[in-house]
Scaffold this motif. Structure first.
Motif, mmCIF file in Angstrom:
data_model
loop_
_atom_site.group_PDB
_atom_site.id
_atom_site.type_symbol
_atom_site.label_atom_id
_atom_site.label_comp_id
_atom_site.label_asym_id
_atom_site.label_seq_id
_atom_site.Cartn_x
_atom_site.Cartn_y
_atom_site.Cartn_z
ATOM 1 N N GLU A 1 0.827 -1.428 0.013
ATOM 2 C CA GLU A 1 0.132 -0.186 -0.245
ATOM 3 C C GLU A 1 0.884 1.257 -0.077
ATOM 4 O O GLU A 1 0.400 2.428 -0.218
ATOM 5 N N TRP A 2 2.148 1.343 0.226
ATOM 6 C CA TRP A 2 3.015 2.350 0.396
ATOM 7 C C TRP A 2 3.049 3.375 -0.881
ATOM 8 O O TRP A 2 3.009 4.391 -0.691
ATOM 9 N N HIS A 3 2.960 2.644 -1.992
ATOM 10 C CA HIS A 3 2.781 3.778 -3.221
ATOM 11 C C HIS A 3 1.744 4.563 -3.251
ATOM 12 O O HIS A 3 1.329 5.606 -3.831
ATOM 13 N N GLN A 4 0.586 4.165 -2.594
ATOM 14 C CA GLN A 4 -0.677 5.180 -2.594
ATOM 15 C C GLN A 4 -0.727 5.796 -1.269
ATOM 16 O O GLN A 4 -1.257 6.852 -1.229
ATOM 17 N N LEU A 5 -0.201 5.306 -0.251
ATOM 18 C CA LEU A 5 -0.059 6.023 0.965
ATOM 19 C C LEU A 5 0.891 7.243 1.093
ATOM 20 O O LEU A 5 0.604 8.121 1.548
ATOM 21 N N GLN A 6 1.839 7.086 0.477
ATOM 22 C CA GLN A 6 3.042 7.982 0.423
ATOM 23 C C GLN A 6 2.679 9.327 0.162
ATOM 24 O O GLN A 6 2.780 10.544 0.703
ATOM 25 N N PRO A 7 1.823 9.427 -1.128
ATOM 26 C CA PRO A 7 1.638 10.594 -1.372
ATOM 27 C C PRO A 7 0.537 11.560 -0.665
ATOM 28 O O PRO A 7 0.239 12.846 -0.693
ATOM 29 N N LEU A 8 -0.197 10.845 0.312
ATOM 30 C CA LEU A 8 -1.089 11.485 1.287
ATOM 31 C C LEU A 8 -0.614 12.341 2.454
ATOM 32 O O LEU A 8 -0.761 12.734 3.154
#
Length: 83
Positions: free
Chosen positions: A29-36
């Motif tokens: 999930e990191w690639h989706q969480l990081q931009p947040l």
């Protein structure tokens, strides 16, 4: 207080997971969480349920001036990376 992560067998298996060994880059999930994440430069960061401390390390790398990770699991804290 009883915590599942402090169960020896559970923790042994959890420690084998890629995210446990390799950090955020191995968390699906990191690639989706990081931009947040907001900009952390100059911020104070509290990570509740820090586990191995991967998000704490990320905050420090991003320039947070103070980072505190807290976890209920004694085993997680013992294994946590130190920034």
């Amino acid at each position: 207080m009883n915590n599942g992560y402090d169960n020896e067998k559970f923790f042994e298996e959890y420690a084998k997971m890629p995210r446990s060994r390799d950090g955020l880059s191995a968390a699906g999930e990191w690639h989706q969480l990081q931009p947040l994440f907001p900009l952390l430069q100059g911020k104070t960061v509290l990570d509740l349920g820090c586990g191995y401390g991967w998000h704490c390390a990320f905050a420090a790398e991003q320039g947070a001036v103070k980072v505190l990770g807290i976890d209920l699991s004694r085993k997680m804290i013992e294994e946590a990376i130190i920034c």
